[in-house]
Each structure stands twice: as C-alpha cells, then as structure tokens.
Design a protein around this motif. Structure first.
Motif, PDB file in Angstrom:
ATOM      1  N   ARG A 145       8.452  -0.397  -5.321  1.00  0.00           N
ATOM      2  CA  ARG A 145       7.932  -0.828  -4.755  1.00  0.00           C
ATOM      3  C   ARG A 145       6.850  -2.264  -4.873  1.00  0.00           C
ATOM      4  O   ARG A 145       7.023  -3.442  -5.255  1.00  0.00           O
ATOM      5  N   LEU A 146       7.065  -1.473  -6.808  1.00  0.00           N
ATOM      6  CA  LEU A 146       6.501  -2.335  -8.161  1.00  0.00           C
ATOM      7  C   LEU A 146       7.831  -3.456  -8.181  1.00  0.00           C
ATOM      8  O   LEU A 146       8.037  -4.388  -7.973  1.00  0.00           O
ATOM      9  N   THR A 203       4.636   6.898 -14.072  1.00  0.00           N
ATOM     10  CA  THR A 203       5.861   6.561 -14.464  1.00  0.00           C
ATOM     11  C   THR A 203       6.595   5.961 -14.020  1.00  0.00           C
ATOM     12  O   THR A 203       7.711   5.056 -15.006  1.00  0.00           O
ATOM     13  N   SER A 204       6.571   5.397 -12.748  1.00  0.00           N
ATOM     14  CA  SER A 204       7.048   3.378 -12.365  1.00  0.00           C
ATOM     15  C   SER A 204       6.513   2.654 -12.943  1.00  0.00           C
ATOM     16  O   SER A 204       7.496   2.067 -12.915  1.00  0.00           O
ATOM     17  N   VAL A 205       5.124   3.249 -12.636  1.00  0.00           N
ATOM     18  CA  VAL A 205       5.193   1.449 -14.155  1.00  0.00           C
ATOM     19  C   VAL A 205       6.039   1.402 -15.465  1.00  0.00           C
ATOM     20  O   VAL A 205       6.736   0.246 -16.303  1.00  0.00           O
ATOM     21  N   ASP A 206       5.986   2.206 -16.205  1.00  0.00           N
ATOM     22  CA  ASP A 206       7.446   2.751 -17.265  1.00  0.00           C
ATOM     23  C   ASP A 206       8.026   2.163 -17.599  1.00  0.00           C
ATOM     24  O   ASP A 206       9.343   1.575 -17.945  1.00  0.00           O
ATOM     25  N   THR A 216       0.974  -1.292  -0.437  1.00  0.00           N
ATOM     26  CA  THR A 216      -0.093   0.203   0.103  1.00  0.00           C
ATOM     27  C   THR A 216       0.951   1.645  -0.112  1.00  0.00           C
ATOM     28  O   THR A 216       2.308   0.938   1.225  1.00  0.00           O
ATOM     29  N   ALA A 217       0.155   1.708  -0.678  1.00  0.00           N
ATOM     30  CA  ALA A 217       1.465   3.599  -0.884  1.00  0.00           C
ATOM     31  C   ALA A 217       0.936   4.954   0.326  1.00  0.00           C
ATOM     32  O   ALA A 217       0.052   3.950   1.516  1.00  0.00           O
ATOM     33  N   ALA A 232      10.152   7.532  -5.985  1.00  0.00           N
ATOM     34  CA  ALA A 232      11.225   6.661  -6.366  1.00  0.00           C
ATOM     35  C   ALA A 232      10.005   4.746  -4.745  1.00  0.00           C
ATOM     36  O   ALA A 232      10.860   4.497  -5.310  1.00  0.00           O
ATOM     37  N   ASP A 233       9.850   6.116  -4.046  1.00  0.00           N
ATOM     38  CA  ASP A 233       8.854   4.982  -3.453  1.00  0.00           C
ATOM     39  C   ASP A 233       8.249   4.154  -4.248  1.00  0.00           C
ATOM     40  O   ASP A 233       8.469   2.413  -4.007  1.00  0.00           O
TER      41      ASP A 233
END
Length: 351
Positions: free
Chosen positions: A97-98, A118-121, A84-85, A92-93
C-alpha cells in the motif's frame, strides 16, 4: 489509537467522487478505498494517506487524521490519495500500500496507525527522497516523522471524570485489540479512576487479541461488550476501540443514567453519533489532525520533520472535550488532575 467507526455500508471513493468523500458516512474496512482530488490542476502538494482499519468515516481515529490532511490540502493546494487497510492485512499488504503511493509520486505519505511501523521502515528506506509520517509508533528510518501521543495522560483524565460521575462505583473499559498502545489507554484510565476513588471497580474487556485487528472495526461486538458491562452494574464506559466504540456508545445510550466516554475525536459533535450525544459524557481527544497537519506543512515548506514528535497533555496533544457541558461541574477537579500531570506530581503509567 489508532485507532475507528463504520456503522453503515462501505463507501469506496473514486477520483471522480473525491469531492464527496468527506461526507461519506463510512468506508470499507475490508477493501482498499481511494480518493484523489485536485485543487490546482495537478500542481501543489500530493498527499498520500494510508489509513488503518476503518478508514475515513470511522468517526474517531482515522477521521482525525483525515481532518489534518484535508486542512493541509485546502491550504496548500494539490491532491489527496487515500487507501484503507483491511482487518486481514499482512505485512506484505501494508508494505504494498505504501509502495503504491510512493510509486505514484505521492510525497508526503502518512501511515495512520502503529500497524504500519515495520512497513514504513522498509518502504522509507527504498524511497529516501519521500517524506513519510507514522502515527502511533516510532520508526527507525531517517526520512520518517514519528507522530506519537501520551494517550495514558488523556485517559487518566477520563478515569478521573468516570470516578467522579459514577453513581454505582463501577465503571468499564473496552479496548479494541490488546496491543501495547491500547494498554496505555487502559492503564491511564484505571489509574485515574483509582487515584480519584479507590472504591470504584473497573471492568476491562478486549474485543480481539494478537494480530486480529477486527476489534477496531466491529460496532456490533463493541455494543455487545458494553451491554454486558452495563448488565453487570457499570454505569460509565470508556471505549478505545476505533469504530467498535460506536457500538459501545449506542449501548450506553439505551440505559438511563449511564455515560459513555468517547475517544480520539470529540464524538459528541460527530453527526453520525448525534442521536447518542446526550449519553457522551466527554471524549478523550487525541489530536492526530494536528500532528498530520504539522508534518504535511513541514514538507510543503521544504523542511520535513523527522524523528519523534511527541504530543503530550502539556502541549495540547491530548485532553478531554467539554461539548455538552456534562463535565462542567467537575472541571475544577479535572484541572487539578491535569496540573499534577503537567508539573510532574503525578506520573501516569503506560502499562
């Protein structure tokens, strides 16, 4: 939307307590929480779920995603890991997590909320053999299924309902954070109100702004905003604010003749909101669970969905709940409005 309603203390599920996770009333929005359960001794699909702020138990957006993952796990066997976020998360967090889920062998991984775009990409590019699902945003990476919805269309119907039910010609909209996604909810709602009755006043308030996502997990702030609108004369309030919307519903329940409009899940049927349900006119249901389930199923069958899957009003991706029977008297007019959207007679604005 990401869209949601922790009214009580945090509940951090460990592997040993995973089977009770679904019954937990809340999950911390300030720390990672995880649960994993195995239905078949470690075999089967391994689902990773990265929640937005609020996590499982928010009674709205995240809970809808959880229902889809639970259904898939129960049907296909395997395990489910949940993180959970925090409202204070940095890019960066989210990326970490991913990455943690991918490193642990989870596939597919579902990122619940536009803040993960952005983090998924970034992470998907590093793990090309892992299938990622992204809710409420469109990714660029080839191994990502972007699951989006026409929130503005469902919110238009909510606006029609509000305009038909207000007795004071005065309604309100509360947004959790003033992001482009939540602006879609506001735009559709306001258009639905004005197309139905131009005389109705629409108050709008956002709880937080910019990168401060705490507006999605602050029921007290939602209650305060709704109370202010009620004091100013509004008698129907629609909140697209995650768990903060629970506070709005509570405030409305204390005013005779006022109505709340729920969001994402059918909030009339959420146990944690049962004492307020007779004030919930309807909910703008956003079927995140369907999108999540469809994605996980595609991975299980060896044909992972990629690209953008758009769940529209015409496809049943969004709509109004009828629980409680409070909109039965206006259903013909709502059906008429829906038909106009589906056939293109009415184009709903997104901003």
């Amino acid at each position: 939307m990401r869209r949601v309603a922790k009214l009580s203390a945090a509940c951090i599920a460990t592997a040993a307590l995973a089977l009770t996770a679904t019954a937990c009333g809340s999950t911390s929005s300030e720390s990672d929480s995880s649960s994993s359960s195995s239905a078949d001794g470690g075999k089967g699909i391994k689902i990773g779920l990265a929640y937005d702020v609020g996590g499982r138990g928010d009674r709205s957006f995240n809970d809808s995603a959880a229902r889809g993952a639970d259904k898939a796990k129960n049907e296909f066997g395997g395990s489910l890991k949940e993180l959970t976020a925090k409202s204070s998360d940095t890019e960066a967090d989210r990326e970490q997590r991913l990455t943690d889920l991918a490193d642990a062998g989870y596939n597919p991984i579902v990122a619940v909320g536009f803040s993960y775009a952005t983090s998924v990409d970034k992470v998907a590019a590093k793990y090309p053999k892992v299938s990622f699902g992204l809710i409420d945003a469109v990714a660029k990476a080839k191994n990502v299924d972007s699951i989006t919805f026409t929130e503005e269309q469902g919110s238009y119907l909510a606006g029609v309902a509000a305009a038909l039910k207000t007795k004071k010609d005065h309604v309100g909209f509360i947004g959790g954070v003033d992001t482009p996604l939540i602006k879609k909810f506001e735009a559709g709602y306001a258009q639905g109100v004005k197309d139905t009755n131009p005389k109705v006043k629409v108050d709008v308030q956002y709880l937080t702004h910019g990168s401060d996502f705490s507006g999605f997990a602050d029921p007290a702030k939602g209650k305060e905003a709704a109370s202010g609108m009620l004091d100013n004369g509004a008698d129907v309030i629609y909140a697209a604010a995650g768990s903060s919307g629970n506070g709005s519903i509570e405030a409305v329940s204390g005013v005779k003749g006022a109505w709340a409009i729920g969001v994402d899940s059918d909030q009339y049927n959420i146990p944690g909101l049962a004492k307020f349900k007779n004030s919930i006119l309807t909910s703008m249901v956003k079927n995140v669970d369907v999108g999540v389930y469809d994605f996980i199923k595609s991975v299980h069958e060896g044909k992972p969905l990629t690209g953008n899957q758009l769940y529209s009003l015409a496809k049943g991706g969004v709509g109004l709940s009828t629980s409680g029977g409070f909109i039965d008297d206006i259903q013909p007019k709502l059906d008429e409005a829906k038909k106009k959207i589906v056939d293109g007679t009415v184009t709903v604005k997104t901003s």
